[in-house]
Motif scaffolding. Structure first.
Motif, PDB file in Angstrom:
ATOM      1  N   PHE A 152     -17.409   0.955  14.828  1.00  0.00           N
ATOM      2  CA  PHE A 152     -18.700   1.062  15.488  1.00  0.00           C
ATOM      3  C   PHE A 152     -19.830   1.214  14.467  1.00  0.00           C
ATOM      4  CE2 PHE A 152     -22.181   3.373  17.408  1.00  0.00           C
ATOM      5  CZ  PHE A 152     -22.393   2.634  18.558  1.00  0.00           C
ATOM      6  N   THR A 165     -16.794  -5.490  16.494  1.00  0.00           N
ATOM      7  CA  THR A 165     -16.535  -5.382  17.930  1.00  0.00           C
ATOM      8  C   THR A 165     -15.113  -5.786  18.314  1.00  0.00           C
ATOM      9  OG1 THR A 165     -17.428  -7.597  18.219  1.00  0.00           O
ATOM     10  CG2 THR A 165     -18.970  -5.765  18.466  1.00  0.00           C
ATOM     11  N   ASN A 182     -20.449  -2.155  22.453  1.00  0.00           N
ATOM     12  CA  ASN A 182     -20.280  -0.721  22.246  1.00  0.00           C
ATOM     13  C   ASN A 182     -21.638  -0.074  22.053  1.00  0.00           C
ATOM     14  OD1 ASN A 182     -17.455  -0.742  22.366  1.00  0.00           O
ATOM     15  ND2 ASN A 182     -17.288  -1.311  20.211  1.00  0.00           N
TER      16      ASN A 182
END
Length: 1114
Positions: free
Chosen positions: A155, A160, A301
């Protein structure tokens, strides 16, 4: 992917920068061999594009010097006030249509050197405590990290595809560097970078162009498809990956026999942006809170934080819940407490948003209180109340003692309504009843009155009597009812004989009937009932009882109370940087009960969530809303509150935006001064803000006074204004104020006073450049000339033509304060001449001359005649036209025509002299001629025609043709296309071809291994216009060998040969599919052609394909 090439003339170098100082990197690119302008990108790390970070800290510059012959582009990147976070690896990439190049450099940051040793020591201690953020390889971090930290690292660095990351990390740990070999002339680069959705090309160069090659992705072989395209050109092998996605972010290998080379492809995903921002939330303790944000892509995210502390599933526990729904991300707080107050943030790799949570202690509101009851024996008594919270429970008390449920006493709680029902009322049930909500310092009380019926023995003639007790209502003979509730008024009546009862409202009798308003009468009791009281039921009522012994009458007033109407005219009167002042009018109807106060709510325009601004009622009709975001549109609504409850919300206010006034305007100066006016101009404010500028207010006052007078009634939108009506000779001060919805800005004032007096300025004509030469116009054209001038006071303007005052009605003039116009609607030749403009102020003047020439097409030449004829030539002469069209004749056009056809043909154009000689005339024809004159307007409309003709007479001529020589076409045989070595598959027809030329037609002999091929049915020999073909029907391995073709005639012979190799049947189940190439060459010579077929790397997938191939090209 463009081909890698050396385009940099100067590359940036690695440096060590001093913290707080500026640093500049320079790159130069040679564009002399490029088709278009190159594109430069500055990157930090692997894929962070610094172009999106341009601002005060990062500045970019591009320079191209057009004065030099060398095509060099210079690119500069400047880092202003270097900080620790600027340290790391950088890369600059330059790309063009078909080329690209890149280079890398490093930046390290050091502290500034201190002269004081003690200060240096102190700073060094502080420096050890600071964390220096450097660009590092994320894969090296992942190799050294624990598996539980993989998700956090992914992150942080924007990865991803977690599954793909783990798979590649596993392969990287198993990877072994290949040994150095000579199989590759150029290997793959160490890494490639590509944007998501684009294509990329991986290329290598092989030492052996015939060596087999394989492409692998994460150890798995890649098969050719629409996505993966293989190309082979000479020694170069290329793998093209189309429409890259995150699954293509992997490790790739190129395998040639036992040798390998490796690379990694990084697919850059576009940053995730926030499309719907967070909304502020205002709630009470115990309520559920949801923060919702919407991002640009599904599955992205996000990171939630509260006051700088990250919120995740590990640290949040059961208090917070995180929810994903497509592009929506929701943070849920199950039960809000005062500890949850603060700022909440949500971050993506391309943006952030924040919102504030305000939590206040819960306050219970009473929507409907319990009312006093008067009931008779054996009837039912119902106490009812309504509170604002559905979850609140409570207890009932009678005279301070808790009421417990029984067969006769029942208690219910449905939604916000609490009821106490007592069946079969007894005298002991009379008393004070109280409802106490659990957890709140609040109680609701009412009284139960027991109506006892007494029977007295009275004489038979007893006058009627009304027994009505309204003392419990608080006002004598006034009954208050909440709208929507039921009113039942039981009135005891005595009298003998039984009296007659009559209820009336105003002058109308209330009849005994079934309905919402009705009267129920029993022997000694009359009940007045209103079901669901309405405002129309309010009024004065009377009850009259009569019998033979007399009459009794009682009047009472029924008052209907309700929640108030919504407040009216909600509007924003003023705004600040983060606040706004809201006013409104009280409701037109207060519900019959005095207004206690108001509740306010606000929301952002476009949002559906309202935020409460107060929980305690606010008594004033003016409220200042705070904690708003500047530049965001808001709406407000207001609720009115009385003793009965809360009104419906008011209509939304017009959207308003919290903004601050602008800064003061800048650079105020005087532009012009006259005897009564002063012209000012200025620049806009440096800080305008989100509210923009509605206009400017100009004010003035006499020097020494503080009485400022506003010059303009409405704000002006332009940055200039002329103040009129000023006193002559006074010294005046001026100031300008910017105005927007937030109010007036600080004023900008002239530093010195201005004396109101006309400024003398000498007259001056500003003659335009194109009018300094003679102006030529065609007849019929419009003439419109604007000549500006200057001078103060306003000069006197006079026009002259050829030295005489201009009085021609067809020539118009118009003059303003700064220019004069002369115009002619349709120019004539009489308008030609010298026009003089004169401007004069008192004894000072200036003048300018303008020459206008009006022209048209000339007339025809005159006296055209043929002066002499000789051979095939004729001499012409003529005189210039009488009318030259008011301009010089620039040439003549001469045309001829013969007397037979009379068709005109142009002989000369733009002939300067009034004479010419026409040549190449046809013998035996008679010619006449015409001439057009020409000026700048074109050719004359009519032509001058010759008065006499030119006759070309015939003369004796003898033609002696050259002797004819026959061409010798005999030549010896010569092969124009040779035989080519072939390799064919046994069992499939084959053919070899060549081409020959020669005369006489040569004899053709085919031979195999120097043995002439006779009449053999296996071979078919063809000769088609010199193209020789030998077809071999189903060759076997014995048909291989050297084949030759010999051509013989009387002048000589020629021979060509080739090698034919016949292979056995192929095992197609084990043959991989590779590309084949067919090269077809056509050799042309004297109508003859030959075809050469060449097959390279032929590996067919099945026998059918081989058969089709042989049939098509044999």
């Amino acid at each position: 992917m463009s081909e890698l090439s050396g385009m940099f003339v100067l590359k940036p170098e690695s440096v060590t920068a001093t913290k707080g100082k500026d640093i500049t990197f320079v790159a130069k690119v040679d564009s002399s061999s490029l088709l278009r302008k190159p594109n430069m990108k500055w990157l930090k790390g692997k894929w962070l594009d610094l172009g999106s970070k341009a601002g005060k800290h990062l500045q970019f510059k591009e320079v191209y010097d057009r004065n030099t012959k060398v095509c060099i582009y210079t690119y500069e990147m400047s880092i202003i006030k270097v900080v620790d976070g600027d340290a790391g690896g950088y890369r600059c990439e330059v790309t063009s249509k078909d080329k690209c190049d890149s280079c890398t450099f490093e930046v390290s940051v050091q502290e500034e050197q201190q002269d004081n040793i003690l200060e240096s020591f102190k700073r060094s201690e502080k420096k050890h405590k600071e964390v220096v953020v450097e660009e590092v390889d994320v894969w090296e971090i992942l190799k050294a990290a624990k598996p539980c930290d993989y998700e956090k690292i992914a992150f942080e660095y924007g990865i991803t595809d977690l599954r793909g990351m783990l798979k590649r990390l596993k392969n990287m740990r198993k990877k072994v560097e290949p040994k150095i070999t000579d199989a590759f002339l150029r290997k793959l680069d160490s890494a490639y970078s590509v944007d998501k959705g684009k294509k990329i090309q991986l290329s290598v160069e092989l030492a052996d162009p015939n060596a087999p090659l394989k492409w692998l992705k994460n150890g798995q072989e890649i098969k050719p498809s629409a996505k993966y395209v293989f190309e082979s050109v000479g020694n170069k092998r290329t793998l093209t990956i189309n429409k890259c996605n995150l699954s293509d972010d992997a490790a790739y290998e190129c395998v040639v026999e036992e040798e390998k080379c490796f690379t990694e492809v990084f697919v850059k995903e576009p940053p995730i942006t926030i499309t719907k921002l967070l909304d502020d939330v205002h709630t009470v303790v115990g309520e559920k809170v949801e923060f919702e944000v919407e991002v640009s892509e599904e599955g992205a995210n996000v990171k939630w934080m509260k006051d700088g502390v990250e919120l995740n599933r590990e640290t949040a526990g059961s208090k917070y819940r995180f929810k994903k729904d497509g592009k929506r991300h929701i943070l849920i707080i199950n039960e809000a407490t005062t500890e949850d107050i603060g700022m909440y943030y949500v971050f993506t790799n391309g943006g952030e948003s924040k919102a504030e949570l305000e939590v206040e202690d819960k306050e219970l509101q009473v929507l409907q209180s319990i009312a006093d009851l008067t009931v008779k024996a054996a009837e039912q008594a119902v106490f009812k109340c309504e509170v604002s919270d559905e979850k609140v429970t409570g207890k009932w008390f009678k005279d301070g003692v808790e009421v417990l449920p029984s067969d006769r006493i029942k208690m219910t709680h449905i939604g916000r309504t609490h009821k106490l029902m007592i069946d079969d009322v007894k005298p002991s049930d009379a008393g004070d009843y109280t409802f106490v909500p659990d957890g709140y310092a609040l109680s609701l009380s009412a009284k139960l009155n027991f109506l006892e019926i007494k029977i007295d023995y009275v004489p038979r003639q007893d006058p009627p009597k009304i027994h009505l007790d309204t003392s419990a209502t608080g006002s004598k003979n006034t009954i208050t009812v909440v709208a929507g509730n039921k009113l039942r008024l039981d009135v005891e009546i005595t009298g003998e004989p039984a009296p007659t009862v009559c209820w009336m409202k105003g002058g109308e009798v209330v009849s005994e009937a079934e309905g919402r308003v009705r009267v129920e009468t029993r022997k000694t009791l009359s009940s007045f009932v209103i079901e669901g009281a309405e405002k129309e039921d309010e009024g004065r009522y009377s009850i009259t009882v009569t019998n033979p012994a007399g009459e009794d009458k009682v009047e009472l007033f029924v008052r209907i109370v309700d929640v108030p109407n919504p407040p009216e005219n909600v509007k924003c009167t003023s705004v600040g940087e983060d606040s706004g002042t809201i006013t409104w009018d009280p409701p037109a109807f207060d519900g019959g009960v005095p207004i206690k106060g108001y509740l306010m709510e606000r929301k952002k325009v476009g949002s559906s969530r309202w935020t409460k601004l107060n929980f305690d009622v606010y008594e004033s009709t003016t409220y200042e809303a705070k904690k708003m975001i500047e530049g965001v549109l808001y709406e407000m609504r207001v609720f009115a509150v009385n003793g009965i409850g809360i009104s419906q919300p008011s209509a939304n206010s017009k959207p308003f935006m919290p903004i601050a006034p602008t800064s003061e305007p800048t650079r105020l100066m005087v532009d012009d001064v006259t005897d009564t006016t002063c012209a000012l101009k200025w620049r806009p404010p440096e800080r305008i803000g989100a509210g923009g500028i509605d206009g400017y207010i100009i004010e003035y006052c006499i020097e020494g006074s503080d009485q400022w007078v506003q010059a303009n009634e409405e704000p002006v939108g332009k940055n200039q204004y002329r103040v009129k009506g000023l006193p002559v000779g006074e010294k005046m001060l001026f100031r300008v104020v910017a105005v927007n919805i937030a109010g007036r800005s600080p004023p900008v004032t002239l530093t010195q006073a201005v004396t109101i007096r006309e400024i003398m300025e000498n007259p001056k004509i500003r003659l335009p450049r194109h009018l300094r030469n003679k102006l030529v116009k065609f007849v019929g054209e419009k003439v419109n000339l604007v000549i500006p001038f200057q001078g103060k006071p306003r000069p006197v303007v006079t026009w002259f033509k050829d030295g005489v005052l201009l009085e021609d009605n067809t020539v118009g003039t118009r003059t303003s304060e700064v220019d004069t116009i002369i115009f002619i609607r349709s120019a004539e030749r009489t308008h030609s001449g010298k026009y003089t403009l004169s401007v004069q102020i008192e004894n000072m003047s200036d003048s300018a001359d303008i020459y206008i020439q009006v022209v048209e097409k000339p007339g025809p030449p005159i006296a055209v005649r043929v002066t002499e004829v000789w051979g095939f030539n004729a001499a012409l002469e003529w005189k210039p036209p009488k009318d030259d069209g008011n301009c010089e004749i620039i040439g003549y056009t001469i045309q001829k025509a013969d007397m037979k056809t009379k068709d005109w043909f142009t002989v000369y154009e733009h002939n300067r002299r009034p004479s010419c000689t026409v040549s190449d005339l046809v013998m035996g024809n008679e010619y006449f001629f015409r001439v057009f004159s020409e000026n700048i307007c074109g050719l004359s409309d009519e032509a001058g025609i010759s008065k006499n003709t030119a006759l070309i007479t015939k003369t004796g001529l003898d033609y002696k043709p050259p002797p004819f020589r026959e061409m010798d076409v005999n030549r010896s045989p010569k092969f124009t296309a040779p035989l080519v070595d072939r390799c064919v598959v046994a069992g499939y027809a084959a053919a070899i071809s060549c081409a020959v030329r020669g005369y006489p037609k040569p004899k053709i002999i085919w031979m195999k291994n120097n043995m002439i091929i006779r009449e053999d049915p296996k071979f078919l020999m063809q000769n088609n216009q010199g193209v020789l073909t030998l077809n071999i029907r189903k060759p076997s391995t014995f048909d291989g060998g050297r084949y030759s073709c010999r051509a013989i005639n009387d002048l000589g012979q020629d021979e060509v040969e080739c090698k034919l190799e016949v292979r056995g049947m192929l095992n197609f189940t084990s043959i991989e599919y590779h590309s084949f190439r067919v090269v077809s060459e056509h050799v042309l010579g004297q109508g003859q052609s030959s075809t050469k077929l060449c097959m390279t790397n032929l590996h067919l997938p099945n026998p059918l394909s081989t058969d089709l191939f042989s049939r098509n090209f044999s």
